[in-house]
Scaffold this motif. Sequence first.
Motif, PDB file in Angstrom:
ATOM      1  N   GLY A 310    -109.148 -22.715  57.491  1.00  2.00           N
ATOM      2  CA  GLY A 310    -109.867 -21.561  58.024  1.00  2.00           C
ATOM      3  C   GLY A 310    -110.242 -20.528  56.984  1.00  2.00           C
ATOM      4  N   VAL A 311    -110.209 -20.909  55.706  1.00  2.00           N
ATOM      5  CA  VAL A 311    -110.581 -19.993  54.631  1.00  2.00           C
ATOM      6  C   VAL A 311    -112.086 -20.069  54.421  1.00  2.00           C
ATOM      7  CG1 VAL A 311    -110.304 -19.420  52.195  1.00  2.00           C
ATOM      8  CG2 VAL A 311    -108.350 -20.267  53.517  1.00  2.00           C
ATOM      9  N   HIS A 312    -112.749 -18.937  54.475  1.00  4.37           N
ATOM     10  CA  HIS A 312    -114.196 -18.938  54.280  1.00  4.37           C
ATOM     11  C   HIS A 312    -114.528 -19.265  52.826  1.00  4.37           C
ATOM     12  CE1 HIS A 312    -118.421 -17.940  54.540  1.00  4.37           C
ATOM     13  NE2 HIS A 312    -118.276 -17.166  53.479  1.00  4.37           N
ATOM     14  N   ALA A 313    -115.350 -20.246  52.620  1.00  6.03           N
ATOM     15  CA  ALA A 313    -115.791 -20.636  51.274  1.00  6.03           C
ATOM     16  C   ALA A 313    -117.211 -21.166  51.381  1.00  6.03           C
ATOM     17  CB  ALA A 313    -114.869 -21.709  50.693  1.00  6.03           C
ATOM     18  N   SER A 314    -118.123 -20.566  50.651  1.00  2.00           N
ATOM     19  CA  SER A 314    -119.519 -21.004  50.696  1.00  2.00           C
ATOM     20  C   SER A 314    -119.663 -22.399  50.111  1.00  2.00           C
ATOM     21  CB  SER A 314    -120.398 -20.021  49.911  1.00  2.00           C
ATOM     22  OG  SER A 314    -120.357 -18.738  50.482  1.00  2.00           O
ATOM     23  N   TYR A 315    -120.611 -23.167  50.634  1.00  9.89           N
ATOM     24  CA  TYR A 315    -120.877 -24.505  50.103  1.00  9.89           C
ATOM     25  C   TYR A 315    -122.235 -24.969  50.584  1.00  9.89           C
ATOM     26  CZ  TYR A 315    -120.023 -26.564  54.702  1.00  9.89           C
ATOM     27  OH  TYR A 315    -120.114 -26.890  56.029  1.00  9.89           O
ATOM     28  N   SER A 316    -122.728 -26.029  49.986  1.00  7.73           N
ATOM     29  CA  SER A 316    -123.961 -26.662  50.442  1.00  7.73           C
ATOM     30  C   SER A 316    -123.864 -28.168  50.276  1.00  7.73           C
ATOM     31  CB  SER A 316    -125.181 -26.113  49.695  1.00  7.73           C
ATOM     32  OG  SER A 316    -126.368 -26.721  50.160  1.00  7.73           O
ATOM     33  N   CYS A 317    -124.044 -28.685  49.038  1.00 15.08           N
ATOM     34  CA  CYS A 317    -124.183 -30.133  48.862  1.00 15.08           C
ATOM     35  C   CYS A 317    -122.871 -30.891  48.996  1.00 15.08           C
ATOM     36  CB  CYS A 317    -124.809 -30.437  47.507  1.00 15.08           C
ATOM     37  SG  CYS A 317    -123.692 -30.216  46.094  1.00 15.08           S
ATOM     38  N   GLN A 318    -121.734 -30.263  48.712  1.00 18.21           N
ATOM     39  CA  GLN A 318    -120.401 -30.874  48.739  1.00 18.21           C
ATOM     40  C   GLN A 318    -120.226 -31.987  47.704  1.00 18.21           C
ATOM     41  OE1 GLN A 318    -118.545 -31.302  52.776  1.00 18.21           O
ATOM     42  NE2 GLN A 318    -120.665 -31.120  53.468  1.00 18.21           N
ATOM     43  N   GLN A 319    -121.050 -31.986  46.652  1.00 18.93           N
ATOM     44  CA  GLN A 319    -121.009 -33.087  45.698  1.00 18.93           C
ATOM     45  C   GLN A 319    -121.104 -32.638  44.240  1.00 18.93           C
ATOM     46  OE1 GLN A 319    -122.760 -36.698  47.074  1.00 18.93           O
ATOM     47  NE2 GLN A 319    -123.656 -35.703  48.849  1.00 18.93           N
ATOM     48  N   GLY A 320    -120.849 -31.368  43.978  1.00 23.05           N
ATOM     49  CA  GLY A 320    -120.865 -30.910  42.602  1.00 23.05           C
ATOM     50  C   GLY A 320    -122.233 -30.808  41.994  1.00 23.05           C
ATOM     51  N   PHE A 321    -123.229 -30.584  42.835  1.00 27.58           N
ATOM     52  CA  PHE A 321    -124.607 -30.661  42.383  1.00 27.58           C
ATOM     53  C   PHE A 321    -125.317 -29.314  42.423  1.00 27.58           C
ATOM     54  CE2 PHE A 321    -128.895 -31.946  42.018  1.00 27.58           C
ATOM     55  CZ  PHE A 321    -129.604 -31.455  43.095  1.00 27.58           C
ATOM     56  N   CYS A 322    -125.076 -28.536  43.474  1.00 23.03           N
ATOM     57  CA  CYS A 322    -125.924 -27.359  43.681  1.00 23.03           C
ATOM     58  C   CYS A 322    -125.320 -26.069  43.149  1.00 23.03           C
ATOM     59  CB  CYS A 322    -126.259 -27.200  45.160  1.00 23.03           C
ATOM     60  SG  CYS A 322    -124.870 -26.656  46.198  1.00 23.03           S
ATOM     61  N   GLY A 323    -124.001 -25.955  43.087  1.00 23.23           N
ATOM     62  CA  GLY A 323    -123.370 -24.757  42.565  1.00 23.23           C
ATOM     63  C   GLY A 323    -123.075 -23.679  43.582  1.00 23.23           C
ATOM     64  N   THR A 324    -123.398 -23.907  44.857  1.00 21.68           N
ATOM     65  CA  THR A 324    -123.165 -22.888  45.882  1.00 21.68           C
ATOM     66  C   THR A 324    -121.694 -22.530  46.009  1.00 21.68           C
ATOM     67  OG1 THR A 324    -125.092 -23.686  47.113  1.00 21.68           O
ATOM     68  CG2 THR A 324    -123.532 -22.322  48.322  1.00 21.68           C
ATOM     69  N   CYS A 325    -120.801 -23.485  45.791  1.00 24.84           N
ATOM     70  CA  CYS A 325    -119.369 -23.265  46.013  1.00 24.84           C
ATOM     71  C   CYS A 325    -118.644 -22.770  44.765  1.00 24.84           C
ATOM     72  CB  CYS A 325    -118.708 -24.543  46.524  1.00 24.84           C
ATOM     73  SG  CYS A 325    -118.629 -25.866  45.292  1.00 24.84           S
ATOM     74  N   ARG A 326    -119.349 -22.363  43.730  1.00 23.89           N
ATOM     75  CA  ARG A 326    -118.683 -21.933  42.507  1.00 23.89           C
ATOM     76  C   ARG A 326    -117.740 -20.774  42.807  1.00 23.89           C
ATOM     77  NH1 ARG A 326    -122.507 -20.825  37.995  1.00 23.89           N
ATOM     78  NH2 ARG A 326    -123.602 -22.608  38.852  1.00 23.89           N
ATOM     79  N   THR A 327    -116.542 -20.853  42.245  1.00 22.69           N
ATOM     80  CA  THR A 327    -115.463 -19.903  42.516  1.00 22.69           C
ATOM     81  C   THR A 327    -114.717 -19.629  41.216  1.00 22.69           C
ATOM     82  OG1 THR A 327    -115.227 -20.808  44.747  1.00 22.69           O
ATOM     83  CG2 THR A 327    -113.390 -19.507  43.913  1.00 22.69           C
ATOM     84  N   ARG A 328    -114.188 -18.408  41.093  1.00 23.61           N
ATOM     85  CA  ARG A 328    -113.445 -18.040  39.892  1.00 23.61           C
ATOM     86  C   ARG A 328    -111.971 -18.394  40.041  1.00 23.61           C
ATOM     87  NH1 ARG A 328    -111.799 -12.865  37.327  1.00 23.61           N
ATOM     88  NH2 ARG A 328    -112.262 -11.856  39.325  1.00 23.61           N
ATOM     89  N   VAL A 329    -111.418 -19.043  39.030  1.00 25.85           N
ATOM     90  CA  VAL A 329    -110.001 -19.390  38.992  1.00 25.85           C
ATOM     91  C   VAL A 329    -109.252 -18.239  38.323  1.00 25.85           C
ATOM     92  CG1 VAL A 329    -108.284 -21.036  38.174  1.00 25.85           C
ATOM     93  CG2 VAL A 329    -110.547 -21.849  38.874  1.00 25.85           C
ATOM     94  N   LEU A 330    -108.334 -17.627  39.059  1.00 23.57           N
ATOM     95  CA  LEU A 330    -107.561 -16.503  38.534  1.00 23.57           C
ATOM     96  C   LEU A 330    -106.289 -16.959  37.830  1.00 23.57           C
ATOM     97  CD1 LEU A 330    -107.922 -14.028  41.539  1.00 23.57           C
ATOM     98  CD2 LEU A 330    -109.328 -14.190  39.475  1.00 23.57           C
ATOM     99  N   ALA A 331    -105.747 -18.106  38.244  1.00 19.17           N
ATOM    100  CA  ALA A 331    -104.535 -18.645  37.609  1.00 19.17           C
ATOM    101  C   ALA A 331    -104.530 -20.151  37.805  1.00 19.17           C
ATOM    102  CB  ALA A 331    -103.279 -18.032  38.218  1.00 19.17           C
ATOM    103  N   GLY A 332    -103.987 -20.865  36.815  1.00 21.01           N
ATOM    104  CA  GLY A 332    -103.954 -22.317  36.872  1.00 21.01           C
ATOM    105  C   GLY A 332    -105.078 -22.936  36.061  1.00 21.01           C
ATOM    106  N   THR A 333    -105.048 -24.255  35.974  1.00 21.22           N
ATOM    107  CA  THR A 333    -106.026 -24.992  35.178  1.00 21.22           C
ATOM    108  C   THR A 333    -106.796 -25.955  36.076  1.00 21.22           C
ATOM    109  OG1 THR A 333    -104.591 -24.895  33.244  1.00 21.22           O
ATOM    110  CG2 THR A 333    -106.351 -26.527  33.202  1.00 21.22           C
ATOM    111  N   ALA A 334    -108.107 -25.872  36.029  1.00 20.09           N
ATOM    112  CA  ALA A 334    -108.956 -26.733  36.863  1.00 20.09           C
ATOM    113  C   ALA A 334    -109.241 -28.057  36.168  1.00 20.09           C
ATOM    114  CB  ALA A 334    -110.260 -26.034  37.192  1.00 20.09           C
TER     115      ALA A 334
END
Length: 368
Positions: A310-334
């Motif tokens: 139930g966390v709101h997170a923007s998205y579109s393509c769901q495949q790493g293509f469009c960039g709509t879901c880009r988010t900043r990582v505050l801690a940890g390694t992606a």
Amino acid sequence: MRLFDRYRQTPPTASGRLRHDPTLSLADAAITGLFAATAAVRRIRPPHGGPDTFPLTVAARRVVARDQDVVELTLTPAPGGTLPQWYPGAHLDLHLPSGRVRQYSLCGDPTRRDHYRVAVRRIPDGGGGSVEVHDGLSVGSTVDTHGPRNAFPLTVPGYGSPTQRFRFIAGGIGITPVLPMLGLARRLGIDWSMIYTGRSVDALPFVDEVAGYGAAVEIRTDDRRGLPTAADLLGDCPDGTAVYACGPAPMLTAIRTALVGRDNVELHFERFAAPPVTDGHPFQVTVASSGRTVDVGADESLLAALRRAGVHASYSCQQGFCGTCRTRVLAGTAEHRDTLLTEPERAAGTMLTCVSRAADGSALTLDL
């Protein structure tokens, strides 16, 4: 098999706009071939809002599948305007009135500059975009777009491709990017064949338009002949064939498996659904705004886990293509699994939640 997966290679640049229409002459087709041949080294910009968007008006709506689940939209520019050129395989990022951004393949005639045509299948349990299009976009409504982008370009034999013929394979709504390819192949006199599959004739959009191409097309439905095998889908498929496929994930998997070892066959395919997670591992993510911790399964995307919680997170393509879901990582390694972000963006802590994950043994805190 030489593989060209829209979502596994860096896609081409955003505009897809060249000075000439490749359907007008073989010389212009060569330009399109060169455009496609360089796709792997060019990058599409993300579809965030900005001053470079322009409005489109819904000028007409039409049901194009007899089961009523697919609606065609005719989109026109401002009065007196001319739309940017596009090429077979292109799509639009539509910014819907709700703020959602969704991608839909252009399925009309690329030579027309006075309107775009897209078709949308209703997905009741999806992310809401298709339902909004069906129920909220009446004639006269407006949407915004950056214009056409092409990550599934058609490379013409003899003009950018060493192949000699096309084999087109479409499943259901997967017909939309393929339709303009049929028109170009016929206009250029290239040898081609096609199979179009779905649950039933009533479920197939544009079935009458596809049937108008005659003997080159086989329309096959599951209710009459059962599920097609990979051999049914590929047909003869001799060496020198370029296969262009769009449809459900099981269909694409079967085609890829059947072509293993076929080094003289090109496979180009486009997915409309999120790809399965491979080589994943479970991890935890913390939502910075609430402090809530969400568990992400080994076979689950980070985006899917956030939505499930139930966390709101923007998205579109769901495949790493469009960039709509880009988010900043505050801690940890992606662990980055996209082909969109630049190294400086990744170093600055940006990730795409739809495909990327936490590095093994790491947990993430996200700026959500």
